[in-house]
Write a protein that holds these residues in place. Structure first.
Motif, short mmCIF file in Angstrom:
data_model
loop_
_atom_site.label_atom_id
_atom_site.label_comp_id
_atom_site.label_asym_id
_atom_site.label_seq_id
_atom_site.Cartn_x
_atom_site.Cartn_y
_atom_site.Cartn_z
N GLN A 121 -1.45 7.81 -5.44
CA GLN A 121 -2.74 8.22 -4.88
C GLN A 121 -3.92 7.70 -5.70
O GLN A 121 -4.95 7.30 -5.15
N LYS A 142 -4.53 4.10 -4.88
CA LYS A 142 -5.11 3.97 -3.55
C LYS A 142 -6.61 4.21 -3.58
O LYS A 142 -7.39 3.51 -2.93
N TYR A 179 0.83 -1.21 0.00
CA TYR A 179 0.00 0.00 0.00
C TYR A 179 0.86 1.26 0.00
O TYR A 179 0.54 2.25 -0.65
N LYS A 180 1.99 1.19 0.70
CA LYS A 180 2.85 2.36 0.82
C LYS A 180 3.43 2.76 -0.54
O LYS A 180 3.67 3.96 -0.80
N LEU A 222 1.98 2.42 -3.49
CA LEU A 222 0.97 2.80 -4.48
C LEU A 222 0.87 4.31 -4.61
O LEU A 222 1.06 5.04 -3.63
N SER A 230 -10.66 7.85 3.06
CA SER A 230 -9.22 7.74 3.25
C SER A 230 -8.96 6.56 4.17
O SER A 230 -9.84 6.11 4.89
#
Length: 603
Positions: free
Chosen positions: A86, A89, A81-82, A84, A99
């Protein structure tokens, strides 16, 4: 503080004068609430807890600590995830207005229940129960002598023996610790051998009582039969158990599961007794029974639905109770690591769960490649369905290798043919020879078709030890400790001059051959008609009578003959080995009685 120390010193001197040295510390730990608070124990496995070193046994997370354990899956998610952008996400969330903070997925942090300070589990137990992690080095197995050293000499021994690999989990060493008349034996996992509790109590219990009395002098009334899975005979166990009883047995015989059933039974029977005493008179009970009989005989659909709902609700209550009470239950061998006390409050008795007895290297379990496979094998299979005379069988020809998941490799003698009934909870496979079997086991990695047929790791192929069967007559069971058994029935004429049966076993596996267990615990065909006349094979099933064979003290099982080197004549080798082990001459007569008495090694 000085007064407390002097009081402790005085009480210690008095305790050592009246109590055997071996039980002083364990007795003091159990009865001292102060020391119990200083040395909390894992409620799942019983080991003393510590929060200093993660690499030492008994480590647990403190509820107030900021340190949070994170699942491996959550760590992988955070790393992906880190990285990816925006846009990705937002696509992942499928919501442009939302969020996500990855750290919020790691909130489940404590290794125990914060709401119950008395229910604390160590990190090893949490990993085993919820992550299926099994490292043999973290599950050390203790010997019988080590286990008995932790038992109060004044305590009562309750020996638990598994029914589905009997008699391999029967440990005669316990009978040297106490007089046999003072020991109780509980046959566990009885639901695997019997379809109904009535059959288990009528046929099975009689066999086990006869066997244990004739072999070891265990009083028949001290032999009980039960199942922690379906709660058979729990009320009888609660009534017959003595206070201060220690449940001792091999790993995975079902000690912890049975204790959970006893705790649930203690609560259930007490509430039931109270309810009947308060709400129902004898006249009302008779009236209710008549109404139930009427509804059953008339097949009232509403009654059936009500009964089904009631049983479903009761089962749900049972599962919830067992999940919150009693020791931790896991298919991992040697899960329990300490002596854990449980109170049967309504029956006024205390019982203790102790670690399981086993071999240092975990025996056959060390070679199982996945923890889930240990779970599958431990569940067993219904023996009345898979091991009866009319059950499905696999035909294996001479020279072929028969195996179940690679746990063993059985070679059939040349010019022979057998019918094998598989009573192990995994499918069987046939190879053309032992070289092919070892090759497949060794090269299984990356081949999904083969990998799904095997339970053992590739290195098992290089750790097989060769054994030979002593001669046998008729059909027999090959029993693997902790796994189950297969039934082997030779087809055709009995031949004595061919090579014997050969089996290849992984190092540490414990295996015996025994008389077919089903003929002692269920009605089987005996080969004669109602008038006692012998029948030919083609008429045995249609015209033969069915009887339960009584146990009269005959040789019931035998160890196998190890073969450390290649020999030209296996029959002569087996003959010499059995003569040496049994200390008697082997005769030439070939029948069931002479073979078992002269060749079979029961020690």
């Amino acid at each position: 503080m000085r007064k407390c120390m002097s009081l402790f010193s005085l009480s210690s001197r008095l305790l050592f004068r009246t109590t055997p040295v071996r039980s002083v510390f364990s007795t003091f730990v159990r009865k001292s609430s102060i020391l119990g608070n200083l040395l909390p124990a894992c409620s799942t496995c019983g080991i003393n807890l510590q929060n200093v070193d993660k690499n030492r046994p008994g480590y647990y997370y403190i509820a107030e600590s900021n340190e949070k354990p994170i699942k491996e899956a959550d760590k992988n998610f955070a790393n992906i995830y880190k990285n990816l952008d925006q846009e990705d996400k937002l696509l992942l969330l499928n919501d442009s207005q939302s969020s996500i903070v990855p750290d919020q997925t790691f909130r489940r942090a404590a290794s125990h229940n914060h709401d119950d300070p008395n229910h604390i589990s160590c990190l090893r137990c949490r990993d085993a129960l919820f992550r299926s992690k099994f490292n043999p080095d973290e599950f050390p197995v203790e010997s019988a002598e080590s286990i008995l050293s932790q038992v109060d000499p004044l305590g009562n021994i309750v020996h638990l023996v598994s029914a589905f690999d009997f008699p391999l989990t029967l440990n005669p060493a316990l009978f040297k610790f106490k007089e046999t008349r003072d020991i109780k034996v509980i046959i566990t996992k009885a639901d695997l051998l019997f379809a109904h509790s009535k059959t288990a109590n009528n046929y099975g219990l009689k066999f086990y009582r006869d066997y244990l009395f004739r072999k070891y002098g265990i009083l028949p009334e001290n032999v009980l039969l039960s199942s922690g899975k379906v709660d058979w005979n729990i009320k009888e166990l609660l009534d017959s158990l003595s206070d201060n009883s220690y449940f001792i047995g091999d790993v995975n015989v079902g000690k912890s599961s049975l204790i959970k059933s006893l705790l649930y039974g203690d609560e259930k029977f007490h509430l039931k007794k109270q309810k009947h005493q308060q709400l129902m008179s004898k006249k009302e009970k008779v009236k209710l029974e008549k109404e139930e009989d009427y509804l059953i005989n008339n097949a009232d659909l509403s009654y059936s639905k009500t009964t089904f709902k009631t049983k479903k609700l009761e089962r749900s209550r049972e599962q919830n109770f067992k999940a919150k009470h009693g020791p931790g239950v896991s298919y991992m061998p040697a899960f329990t690591r300490g002596v854990i006390k449980f109170d049967l409050k309504n029956f006024g008795k205390s019982i203790y769960d102790v670690p399981g007895i086993g071999s240092e290297d975990h025996g056959i379990y060390r070679w199982i490649k996945e923890p889930s496979a240990i779970k599958q094998l431990g569940k067993g299979t219904s023996i009345p369905r898979t091991g009866n005379y009319d059950s499905h069988y696999t035909t294996v020809k001479g020279g072929q290798i028969y195996t179940v998941g690679g746990i063993f490799c059985l070679r059939i003698p040349p010019e022979s043919m057998v019918q094998v009934r598989n009573c192990i909870n995994f499918e069987d496979v046939i190879f053309k020879n032992i070289e092919k079997a070892k090759q497949v086991i060794r090269e299984q990695s990356g081949n999904s078709a083969i990998d799904n047929k095997l339970l053992v790791s590739p290195e098992t192929a290089d750790n097989f030890i060769k054994y030979v069967f002593p001669p046998f007559y008729g059909n027999i069971d090959l029993v693997i400790k902790g796994i189950g058994h297969i039934n082997i029935k030779p087809v055709g004429k009995y031949v004595t001059d061919v090579d014997p049966f050969v089996v290849y076993l992984p190092k540490g596996a414990e295996v015996v051959i025994r008389k077919p267990i089903m003929k002692y615990i269920s009605k089987t065909i005996v080969g004669r008609d109602k008038k006692g006349n012998p029948l030919s094979k083609k008429h045995r099933v249609s015209k033969g009578v069915k009887e339960v064979h009584p146990y009269t003290g005959e040789v019931f099982y035998s160890r196998l003959v190890p073969v450390k080197e290649e020999v030209e004549n296996l029959n002569q080798y087996v003959r010499a080995y059995c003569e040496n082990m049994n200390g008697r001459k082997v005769g030439d007569e070939i029948d069931e009685e002479s073979i078992s008495k002269e060749y079979w090694i029961e020690a």
